[in-house]
Design a protein around this motif. Structure first.
Motif, short mmCIF file in Angstrom:
data_model
loop_
_atom_site.label_atom_id
_atom_site.label_comp_id
_atom_site.label_asym_id
_atom_site.label_seq_id
_atom_site.Cartn_x
_atom_site.Cartn_y
_atom_site.Cartn_z
N VAL A 5 0.84 -1.20 0.00
CA VAL A 5 0.00 0.00 0.00
C VAL A 5 0.87 1.26 0.00
O VAL A 5 0.56 2.25 -0.68
CB VAL A 5 -0.96 -0.01 1.21
N LEU A 6 1.98 1.23 0.73
CA LEU A 6 2.90 2.37 0.72
C LEU A 6 3.54 2.55 -0.65
O LEU A 6 3.78 3.68 -1.10
CB LEU A 6 3.97 2.19 1.79
N LEU A 7 3.84 1.45 -1.33
CA LEU A 7 4.37 1.55 -2.69
C LEU A 7 3.37 2.23 -3.62
O LEU A 7 3.74 3.08 -4.44
CB LEU A 7 4.70 0.15 -3.24
N ALA B 88 -3.13 2.57 11.36
CA ALA B 88 -4.13 1.56 11.00
C ALA B 88 -3.50 0.17 11.01
O ALA B 88 -4.12 -0.80 11.48
CB ALA B 88 -4.72 1.87 9.63
N LEU B 89 -2.27 0.07 10.52
CA LEU B 89 -1.55 -1.20 10.53
C LEU B 89 -1.37 -1.71 11.96
O LEU B 89 -1.57 -2.91 12.24
CB LEU B 89 -0.19 -1.04 9.85
N ALA C 142 -7.37 0.03 -1.38
CA ALA C 142 -6.64 -1.23 -1.38
C ALA C 142 -6.43 -1.74 0.04
O ALA C 142 -6.61 -2.94 0.33
CB ALA C 142 -5.28 -1.04 -2.07
N PHE C 143 -6.08 -0.84 0.97
CA PHE C 143 -5.85 -1.25 2.36
C PHE C 143 -7.15 -1.65 3.04
O PHE C 143 -7.17 -2.57 3.87
CB PHE C 143 -5.18 -0.11 3.11
N LEU C 144 -8.24 -0.97 2.69
CA LEU C 144 -9.55 -1.36 3.20
C LEU C 144 -9.92 -2.76 2.72
O LEU C 144 -10.39 -3.60 3.50
CB LEU C 144 -10.62 -0.38 2.72
N PHE D 92 -2.51 -10.25 -2.90
CA PHE D 92 -1.74 -9.89 -4.09
C PHE D 92 -2.65 -9.55 -5.27
O PHE D 92 -2.30 -8.70 -6.10
CB PHE D 92 -0.79 -11.04 -4.45
N THR D 93 -3.80 -10.21 -5.35
CA THR D 93 -4.74 -9.94 -6.43
C THR D 93 -5.29 -8.52 -6.34
O THR D 93 -5.31 -7.78 -7.32
CB THR D 93 -5.89 -10.96 -6.38
N VAL D 94 -5.74 -8.13 -5.15
CA VAL D 94 -6.33 -6.81 -4.97
C VAL D 94 -5.28 -5.72 -5.09
O VAL D 94 -5.53 -4.66 -5.68
CB VAL D 94 -7.04 -6.74 -3.59
N ILE D 95 -4.09 -5.96 -4.55
CA ILE D 95 -3.01 -4.97 -4.66
C ILE D 95 -2.67 -4.72 -6.13
O ILE D 95 -2.49 -3.58 -6.56
CB ILE D 95 -1.77 -5.42 -3.89
#
Length: 476
Positions: free
Chosen positions: A80-82, A105-106, A232-234, A325-328
């Protein structure tokens, strides 16, 4: 606690370093956060996890399940940071604060992985939820972002109220909030209406986090309005935190409830699958489509919960691993495309294979994996979840109906997932043929996601073994 404290220290450190960082270089603080998280991830493999490792009077536990999800959440945050670094030019002010809140949040997700007490469940969920209240509306100049934050706040507040009331009822009956103590005394209260209502209300609060029916209504609007890295993080982190808490509560505190209420879980899973898949069919907005996809995937994951077995819970962990990995990959592509066109309609992927073969392949593989087509990670994840309820159907015919609905949902999803793939490679109308420049961070993220999607689908044993070891501490 060392991992959570390290993440919080990094979040505070980013805020402090920001004070002496020139405005033009604040974006690069994301690299500092990634390096720190990578070091924490490496360090986590040297931590010993066991069933008797507790803190705070037993409310915090560090068992294999907790360690599995902590590592999972750290990996998700790195990706997510990337995405955030390449998305930073669309955040007018406060990019350092954006990084820090992602890290807070992490830390909430990591605390959730170790929750062994209803109070810890509530505190960790609130840390996650309050962080996302801010993150979803971080693009204050965009009306949709502010609207997403308000909707998430309202529905999240209602869900929190359900959970607090449920915890109060459980404490009133059992005189404890510790999972182990509740388990020891639960047989006295299973027949008590107030105890049952309390557990149901807590499950309702968790249903909000995982976007399960009937508390799924926030997902499409919030997914559409939030910044792409937040969405993405959600989709990955927040949903996974909800599932680890659901597994912990049901199979540590009240395992008998799963068998007594299996019909309720079956109905919720079936309705969630149907709602997500049928509502996704007419969608043209990519992020909104993935919002409904997230709902349907919550339904698939509930299959493993309904199975009430070690195989079902292990399937949940494997599915989440592939889903990450799919959602990212999907949201990395979406963040780049929306940055180019400032549009989220499915038409922006038309002819994408000519403009950027890497973006086209990444999004296509993500959609094919989400559809559950072999040999990708999504296929094997759905196979394991279905296998777990097929085993239960031998002794409980109600699971046969759930199997039929699941297969219907999977087949229905082909239409909208493969519709995106069709637009990428076979669209007759291509509005733009210009090449899309890709930042190094996006390239790295996409290559890693493609490799993981293929590897987990072709060689699933490594993750399956990790999942089996992680769920061994639960009570079935």
């Amino acid at each position: 606690m060392i991992l959570e404290l390290a993440v919080i220290a990094v979040a505070l450190g980013i805020l402090l370093v920001d004070l002496w960082t020139p405005a033009a270089r604040k974006v690069q603080l994301g690299y500092l956060a990634i390096a720190a998280l990578f070091a924490i991830l490496i360090g986590s493999f040297f931590i010993e996890a066991g069933p008797n490792r507790h803190a705070f009077g037993g409310s915090y536990t560090l068992d294999p399940l907790a360690l599995f999800f902590k590592q999972f959440f750290i990996v998700a945050a790195i990706f997510v940071l990337l995405i955030s670094i390449s998305f930073a030019d669309r955040i007018a002010v406060g990019i350092s604060e954006f990084y820090s809140i992602l890290l807070f949040a992490l830390s909430g997700m990591m605390f959730a992985a170790s929750a062994n007490d209803f109070i810890m469940v509530f505190v960790s969920l609130e840390l996650i939820t309050v962080s996302f209240y801010i993150l979803t509306s971080f693009q204050r100049s965009r009306l949709k972002s502010v609207e997403a934050g308000v909707k998430y706040l309202i529905v999240g507040g209602v869900a929190s109220a359900f959970m607090v009331y449920g915890i109060a009822l459980i404490f009133g009956m059992a005189q404890t909030t510790n999972f182990d103590a509740v388990f020891a005394a639960a047989n006295k209260f299973y027949s008590k209406p107030l105890f049952i209502i309390g557990v149901v209300l807590v499950i309702a609060g968790l249903a909000f986090k995982i976007a399960a029916f009937p508390l799924q209504i926030w997902a499409p609007d919030v997914y559409q309005g939030s910044p792409a890295p937040v969405t993405a993080f959600l989709a990955v982190g927040s949903k996974s935190a909800g599932f680890v808490l659901l597994l912990r509560m049901l199979f540590s505190a009240v395992p008998e409830a799963v068998f007594d209420w299996s019909q309720v879980i079956i109905v919720i899973a079936a309705l969630t699958i149907l709602y997500g898949n049928l509502c996704a069919i007419p969608q043209r907005n990519l992020k909104r489509l993935l919002g409904y996809s997230s709902i349907s995937n919550a339904g698939y994951l509930l299959l493993g919960v309904a199975a009430a077995s070690a195989a079902g819970s292990s399937a949940v962990l494997y599915y989440l691993g592939g889903y990450l990995f799919t959602v990212i990959a999907a949201f990395t592509v979406i963040s780049i495309l929306t940055r180019q066109a400032d549009d989220e309609d499915i038409s922006i992927v038309a002819g994408l294979h000519r403009r950027s073969p890497l973006l086209a392949a990444s999004l296509a593989l993500a959609m094919i994996s989400l559809a559950g087509i072999p040999p990708l990670a999504g296929f094997f994840g759905k196979f394991l979840l279905l296998k777990s309820i097929v085993e239960r159907s031998a002794s409980d015919s109600r699971f046969l109906v759930l199997i039929i609905i699941t297969l219907f949902g999977v087949v229905t999803s082909f239409y909208y997932y493969l519709g995106v793939v069709r637009a990428i490679y076979w669209s007759k109308v291509v509005p733009d043929y210009s090449e899309i420049p890709l930042p190094l961070t996006a390239r790295l993220s996409l290559y890693l996601c493609i490799a993981a999607i293929l590897f987990l689908g072709i060689f699933p044993n490594s993750l399956v073994n990790m999942a089996n070891a992680a769920v061994a501490s639960l009570r079935f």
